[in-house]
Design a protein around this motif. Structure first.
Motif, PDB file in Angstrom:
ATOM      1  N   ASN A  29      37.563  38.005  44.140  1.00  0.00           N
ATOM      2  CA  ASN A  29      36.547  37.625  43.742  1.00  0.00           C
ATOM      3  C   ASN A  29      36.109  37.793  42.265  1.00  0.00           C
ATOM      4  N   ASP A  85      42.081  38.675  48.094  1.00  0.00           N
ATOM      5  CA  ASP A  85      41.944  39.612  46.417  1.00  0.00           C
ATOM      6  C   ASP A  85      42.943  39.494  45.792  1.00  0.00           C
ATOM      7  N   GLU A 127      28.400  43.928  42.397  1.00  0.00           N
ATOM      8  CA  GLU A 127      29.738  44.440  42.370  1.00  0.00           C
ATOM      9  C   GLU A 127      29.989  45.339  43.210  1.00  0.00           C
TER      10      GLU A 127
END
Length: 336
Positions: free
Chosen positions: A182, A140, A248
């Motif tokens: 992501n 992340d 999402e």
């Protein structure tokens, strides 16, 4: 190591839901789901300290710690150190909001330094009840969690986590490392570095039926040139492609629901399950080494495996492209 050589099958199990993502999942339901995955032959498992502040790792360890270590491949992530200290109040997870509000209350330290990376790995090994990891993803370091500050996090990881993981790989402690994100930009930046290169990357939600155009522009051509493989996370786009309402990690907006409706209309006309369309699309790109859908119910495992092998007519893929529901640049199964 090339991920294709390392991963035992083209489908694995993503454990984010095991960290009580979106809802509190009873322990017996978790145990039944994990046992179903093992009994159906799943031998690649991905997890992370972030998932429920260590809850997913603890639950996965309940399964894997009793299995011979050489019979499965395991990946987890670094960048979050789970502390014994309990944290009160809502966590700051950027765009992900209250994603794991039903997880453990332990405080999470967000750090990608060398010291934190070593500490993160040590904590994961204890929670999982295993003596080694196969793959470690740097987790992340991207815009969705840190906004304009993401490049600072990336630099911290470049001089910390990247170098630690490269050393551990060279020493044979782990077999591979890469990024688990992501967003595409951190991976693109990493592949451009003149430093020890990652073996692959886990890209969640960015190579799905609903969202893939950006990954096709620069990231995947570069990865193909460098021989770097991709694990596709979130192939059902947080669940909206599998009957859920999230996209999402939030409630799906009207335009996404409309696109899902059009895809479902097409799958119904061709007698194809939407899960088959989703999984087979993500696996069709030459860079993809595996796809790792998550599940919270035992029945979902059999569904996913059936979808992987379900016959899908070429006419479906052609109409999908002709309807502009997928990019004209996206590789489709069967060379369509």
């Amino acid at each position: 190591m090339n991920l294709r050589q390392l991963l035992p099958t083209r489908i694995g199990f993503g454990t984010a839901p095991m960290g009580n993502m979106f809802r509190a999942i009873p322990d017996d339901e978790v145990t039944a789901t994990l046992n179903a995955a093992w009994d159906h032959g799943i031998r690649y498992y991905d997890t992370a300290p972030l998932y429920g502040a260590g809850l997913a790792e603890i639950r996965l360890g309940g399964l894997l710690s009793s299995k011979p270590r050489d019979t499965f491949v395991l990946s987890t992530k670094v960048g979050r150190v789970i502390l014994d200290e309990v944290e009160s109040g809502a966590r700051d997870l950027g765009e992900k909001g209250t994603l794991f509000e039903h997880g453990r209350p332990n405080k999470i330290l967000h750090e990608w330094t060398a010291e934190a990376t070593e500490s993160s790995i040590e904590g994961s090994l204890k929670r999982l009840g295993v003596d080694r990891l196969d793959i470690v993803w740097v987790h992340d370091i991207a815009q969705d969690f840190y906004g304009d500050d993401w490049l600072q996090k990336f630099e911290e990881a470049r001089t910390g986590a990247f170098r630690v993981l490269s050393r551990l790989r060279d020493e044979g402690v782990i077999k591979a490392w890469g990024l688990g994100v992501n967003r595409t930009e951190p991976i693109e930046l990493t592949l451009a570095l003149d430093e020890p290169q990652p073996d692959g990357f886990l890209l969640a939600g960015r190579y799905t039926l609903l969202d893939h155009a950006h990954a096709l522009q620069r990231l995947l051509p570069t990865a193909a040139e460098q021989g770097v493989s991709m694990v596709v996370g979130g192939p059902y786009s947080s669940g909206v492609l599998a009957g859920g309402t999230h996209f999402e990690y939030q409630e799906a907006p009207p335009e996404i629901l409309e696109k899902v409706r059009r895809i479902k209309e097409l799958t119904a006309r061709h007698g194809v399950s939407i899960k088959a369309a989703a999984l087979q699309f993500s696996l069709a790109h030459p860079v993809t080494a595996a796809v790792i859908p998550g599940a919270t119910r035992p029945s979902r495992i059999a569904e996913d495996l059936a979808a992987l092998d379900e016959p899908v007519p070429s006419a479906f893929w052609r109409e999908l492209r002709e309807s502009s529901l997928v990019s004209s640049c996206a590789p489709l199964p069967g060379g369509v």
